[in-house]
Design a protein around this motif. Structure first.
Motif: not given
Length: 65
Positions: A31-43
């Motif tokens: 019903t609810m979810e979350s995520y944290i991390g390197f979703i896209k690569l930036y430099r």
């Protein structure tokens, strides 16, 4: 998942951070979810900066009916 993320921040453990998404992918239909991390690569131009992204999502069950 959140425990693994806490461990990764407290212990600076990349292995604990990699373990976190394993719980996220196994939780089917939350019903609810979350995520944290390197979703896209930036430099940055010097190659010294990394960025994190995170999201929280919830399902509106009334809209699905």
């Amino acid at each position: 998942m959140l425990i693994e993320y806490c461990n990764s921040f407290e212990q600076c453990s990349i292995d604990a951070h990699k373990e976190g998404p394993c719980y996220w992918t196994k939780d089917v239909g939350p019903t609810m979810e979350s995520y944290i991390g390197f979703i896209k690569l930036y430099r940055d131009p010097a190659g010294l900066c990394g960025e994190w992204e995170g999201f929280v999502a919830c399902v509106n069950n009334y809209a699905l009916e």
